[in-house]
Design a protein around this motif. Sequence first.
Motif: not given
Length: 486
Positions: A339-362
Amino acid sequence: MLLHLVTSSSPLTTARPSTQRRPCASAAAGAVTIRCAASSSSTPSSSASEAAAAGQQVAKVHSYGTVDYERRAPLRWGTLYRRIAVGHGGRPVSRTLGSWDEGERRLDKWELCRIAKELRKFRRFNLALQVYDWMAERRDRFPLSSSDMAIQLDLIAKVHGVSHAEKYFEDLPDTMKDKRTYGSLLNVYAQAMMKEKTEDTFEKMRKKGFASDTLPCNVLMNFYVDVGEPDKVSAIIDGMKERNVSFDVCTYNIWIKSCAAKQDADEMERVFSQMIADESVIANWTTYTTLASMYIKLGNSEKAEECLKEAEKRTTGREKKCFHYLITLYSHLGKKEEVYRIWSWYKATFRTIHNLGYQEVLSALVRIGDIEGAELLYEEWASKSSSFDPKTMNILLARYAREGLITKGEQILNRFVEKGGNPKPNTWEILATAYLKDNKISEALSCMEKNDTEGADRLVSVLTSRGCVEDEEYKSLIDTYAFAGA
């Protein structure tokens, strides 16, 4: 007590090159919500920098069916898009477009359709519809095709409801009632779960020869899966074979999803094998996340993880939804490090993380029991977000409520309100349920806002389910609410 708070809401085979790729069709140029994603053979990088580079790959823009947009030189439409998206001082879209058209540069259809597409991408449907309305009022300059009208019909349904979309379709000239506008109407009915109208519209399309394409068949199959009738998918597949309607990657993905809904692993693997043998399609990330979901339900963690690794190979920086599925499914497997690995990849890929992204990880961190990590993530969101979506806060609040951590729940809610957040009715329902579990009746009643009919209705429902409505301690308060809301 929170009385000071005031609310104002089979084998797995790797993908091989194909001589032909058929991209997922989209009704009304993207109106259909079937899960489809472009396939790619790129593999995730272990380093954040490489992941970011992969994520910056520019995705081609699909044609709206009227102009070959991909061959147009890029125009500077972004500034106008931002003016519309932020409201530009609260002005209506028509005034913003008019001012730009008269004072800065004469607009063309490509720019307007591109702006509307971007607005739809971020679910700003009302604004997108106003762009199309502005063009429709100037048809001498912006002649609308049936594809444009299919998009407008879909937007009308999303903004004003199905009945308005039906009226719009009825008023179309007969020449514009083709497979595109019929397909958009079919999708409107399917999304609204209107079974009879969905089936009737598909039958009309079949009689008119409009069901010879893959898309309407995909819509109907997906509809049957969504309404809990996956057994009917096989009949549609048989009909497609009889009429020589070709399958695309979405067809196979929905077919696999129907097998998963029936919990028929053998049939699912047979369909997957047929898909791999079909040289006209390539399995994409949706295929493998659907397979992974099925294996998780069957308790086969090993195969599920294999599928997720295959899904990762087909992930690009174009589709955030894929990252959401990976994070969610890894959390169902209890794979905290993944989960943390994909989250790091996610943040490195997209400049902006919207609410939905945080909701999925949370949600994922709460699911695997990493409350400390969830709290840190929530603080990160709260420090960066300019839009305090109560859905994000509710995820952590609900966990505190389940664990009986009422003080923590009160604290997170108080801070949310202090930062300008606006709790929704289900926020109070979550907190009231926690109070009731701890037998704190007065505190539960403090969550009932007399001017919040929906919230009060929800709370009364909770109280009723617990057999509390006859308790004299607060029966009079419920009666007072009922009188005020009458």
